[in-house]
Design a protein around this motif. Sequence first.
Motif, PDB file in Angstrom:
ATOM      1  N   HIS A  34       0.807  -1.228   0.000  1.00  0.00           N
ATOM      2  CA  HIS A  34       0.000   0.000   0.000  1.00  0.00           C
ATOM      3  C   HIS A  34       0.839   1.277   0.000  1.00  0.00           C
ATOM      4  N   ASN A  35       2.037   1.236   0.574  1.00  0.00           N
ATOM      5  CA  ASN A  35       2.877   2.435   0.585  1.00  0.00           C
ATOM      6  C   ASN A  35       3.280   2.869  -0.822  1.00  0.00           C
ATOM      7  N   ARG A  36       3.302   1.953  -1.745  1.00  0.00           N
ATOM      8  CA  ARG A  36       3.641   2.267  -3.137  1.00  0.00           C
ATOM      9  C   ARG A  36       2.534   3.079  -3.818  1.00  0.00           C
ATOM     10  N   TYR A  37       1.345   3.124  -3.206  1.00  0.00           N
ATOM     11  CA  TYR A  37       0.183   3.757  -3.830  1.00  0.00           C
ATOM     12  C   TYR A  37      -0.337   4.971  -3.069  1.00  0.00           C
ATOM     13  N   VAL A  38       0.362   5.385  -2.019  1.00  0.00           N
ATOM     14  CA  VAL A  38      -0.111   6.472  -1.159  1.00  0.00           C
ATOM     15  C   VAL A  38      -0.405   7.747  -1.949  1.00  0.00           C
ATOM     16  N   ASP A  39       0.494   8.146  -2.798  1.00  0.00           N
ATOM     17  CA  ASP A  39       0.327   9.401  -3.529  1.00  0.00           C
ATOM     18  C   ASP A  39      -0.122   9.201  -4.976  1.00  0.00           C
ATOM     19  N   SER A  40      -0.666   8.047  -5.279  1.00  0.00           N
ATOM     20  CA  SER A  40      -1.078   7.749  -6.654  1.00  0.00           C
ATOM     21  C   SER A  40      -2.398   8.415  -7.001  1.00  0.00           C
ATOM     22  N   ASP A  41      -2.490   8.848  -8.221  1.00  0.00           N
ATOM     23  CA  ASP A  41      -3.733   9.373  -8.776  1.00  0.00           C
ATOM     24  C   ASP A  41      -4.543   8.164  -9.264  1.00  0.00           C
ATOM     25  N   ARG A  42      -5.560   7.793  -8.496  1.00  0.00           N
ATOM     26  CA  ARG A  42      -6.328   6.578  -8.775  1.00  0.00           C
ATOM     27  C   ARG A  42      -6.824   6.535 -10.219  1.00  0.00           C
ATOM     28  N   ASP A  43      -7.436   7.620 -10.678  1.00  0.00           N
ATOM     29  CA  ASP A  43      -7.999   7.633 -12.024  1.00  0.00           C
ATOM     30  C   ASP A  43      -6.921   7.446 -13.091  1.00  0.00           C
ATOM     31  N   ASN A  44      -5.772   8.070 -12.898  1.00  0.00           N
ATOM     32  CA  ASN A  44      -4.691   7.939 -13.877  1.00  0.00           C
ATOM     33  C   ASN A  44      -4.118   6.525 -13.887  1.00  0.00           C
ATOM     34  N   VAL A  45      -3.928   5.956 -12.706  1.00  0.00           N
ATOM     35  CA  VAL A  45      -3.405   4.589 -12.644  1.00  0.00           C
ATOM     36  C   VAL A  45      -4.386   3.624 -13.301  1.00  0.00           C
ATOM     37  N   ILE A  46      -5.663   3.778 -13.015  1.00  0.00           N
ATOM     38  CA  ILE A  46      -6.671   2.897 -13.619  1.00  0.00           C
ATOM     39  C   ILE A  46      -6.679   3.070 -15.135  1.00  0.00           C
ATOM     40  N   ARG A  47      -6.553   4.296 -15.612  1.00  0.00           N
ATOM     41  CA  ARG A  47      -6.503   4.542 -17.061  1.00  0.00           C
ATOM     42  C   ARG A  47      -5.315   3.815 -17.679  1.00  0.00           C
ATOM     43  N   LEU A  48      -4.143   3.945 -17.060  1.00  0.00           N
ATOM     44  CA  LEU A  48      -2.943   3.322 -17.610  1.00  0.00           C
ATOM     45  C   LEU A  48      -3.004   1.793 -17.541  1.00  0.00           C
ATOM     46  N   VAL A  49      -3.485   1.266 -16.427  1.00  0.00           N
ATOM     47  CA  VAL A  49      -3.597  -0.187 -16.291  1.00  0.00           C
ATOM     48  C   VAL A  49      -4.612  -0.723 -17.305  1.00  0.00           C
ATOM     49  N   THR A  50      -5.700  -0.003 -17.488  1.00  0.00           N
ATOM     50  CA  THR A  50      -6.698  -0.401 -18.483  1.00  0.00           C
ATOM     51  C   THR A  50      -6.078  -0.435 -19.877  1.00  0.00           C
ATOM     52  N   GLU A  51      -5.369   0.632 -20.241  1.00  0.00           N
ATOM     53  CA  GLU A  51      -4.703   0.670 -21.548  1.00  0.00           C
ATOM     54  C   GLU A  51      -3.725  -0.488 -21.689  1.00  0.00           C
ATOM     55  N   PHE A  52      -2.945  -0.723 -20.635  1.00  0.00           N
ATOM     56  CA  PHE A  52      -1.911  -1.755 -20.673  1.00  0.00           C
ATOM     57  C   PHE A  52      -2.527  -3.138 -20.879  1.00  0.00           C
ATOM     58  N   ILE A  53      -3.562  -3.440 -20.089  1.00  0.00           N
ATOM     59  CA  ILE A  53      -4.205  -4.749 -20.211  1.00  0.00           C
ATOM     60  C   ILE A  53      -4.895  -4.876 -21.564  1.00  0.00           C
ATOM     61  N   CYS A  54      -5.609  -3.842 -21.967  1.00  0.00           N
ATOM     62  CA  CYS A  54      -6.294  -3.894 -23.269  1.00  0.00           C
ATOM     63  C   CYS A  54      -5.292  -4.143 -24.388  1.00  0.00           C
ATOM     64  N   ASN A  55      -4.235  -3.364 -24.423  1.00  0.00           N
ATOM     65  CA  ASN A  55      -3.231  -3.490 -25.473  1.00  0.00           C
ATOM     66  C   ASN A  55      -2.550  -4.850 -25.436  1.00  0.00           C
ATOM     67  N   GLY A  56      -2.237  -5.326 -24.240  1.00  0.00           N
ATOM     68  CA  GLY A  56      -1.503  -6.574 -24.092  1.00  0.00           C
ATOM     69  C   GLY A  56      -2.325  -7.833 -24.288  1.00  0.00           C
ATOM     70  N   THR A  57      -3.642  -7.677 -24.355  1.00  0.00           N
ATOM     71  CA  THR A  57      -4.500  -8.854 -24.523  1.00  0.00           C
ATOM     72  C   THR A  57      -5.193  -8.880 -25.876  1.00  0.00           C
ATOM     73  N   GLY A  58      -4.804  -7.966 -26.770  1.00  0.00           N
ATOM     74  CA  GLY A  58      -5.336  -7.988 -28.119  1.00  0.00           C
ATOM     75  C   GLY A  58      -6.353  -6.925 -28.444  1.00  0.00           C
ATOM     76  N   GLY A  59      -6.555  -5.983 -27.531  1.00  0.00           N
ATOM     77  CA  GLY A  59      -7.494  -4.901 -27.799  1.00  0.00           C
ATOM     78  C   GLY A  59      -6.890  -3.840 -28.704  1.00  0.00           C
ATOM     79  N   PRO A  60      -7.724  -2.939 -29.210  1.00  0.00           N
ATOM     80  CA  PRO A  60      -7.240  -1.925 -30.150  1.00  0.00           C
ATOM     81  C   PRO A  60      -6.604  -0.704 -29.472  1.00  0.00           C
ATOM     82  N   GLN A  61      -6.681  -0.612 -28.150  1.00  0.00           N
ATOM     83  CA  GLN A  61      -6.196   0.556 -27.450  1.00  0.00           C
ATOM     84  C   GLN A  61      -4.671   0.637 -27.469  1.00  0.00           C
TER      85      GLN A  61
END
Length: 120
Positions: A34-61
């Motif tokens: 949890h200490n790795r996420y204390v100052d994280s921007d939740r929305d930005n991290v979710i956006r990036l993780v979404t892009e990463f998973i989508c791209n890495g699993t065959g999505g068009p993003q």
Amino acid sequence: MNAPNLYERLGGEARIRELAGTIFDKHKNNTTIHNRYVDSDRDNVIRLVTEFICNGTGGPQAYSGRDMLTTHRGMNISEQEFVAVLDDIVEALDEHGVGQREKEELLMISWSLKPEIVRV
């Protein structure tokens, strides 16, 4: 006829975004990391993780973030922290009712990133 790719089997972008939100929340509440996420921007991290998973699993993003090695270099992430992340991912996949085959494929992808994340 082509079989659906992992992106499609995960439910596409909207479902992957929901999954990314659950993963982030689990990381934020996981005492090991949890200490790795204390100052994280939740929305930005979710956006990036979404892009990463989508791209890495065959999505068009496209993925707009930095590569894994650049992102994690100097963080000195331990094996224990890496496993905690994987545990959170498994829990999130279970909570979202993701099938066994899809879980295994996503975990294999995650595991393959270990050399770019742990102790770099």
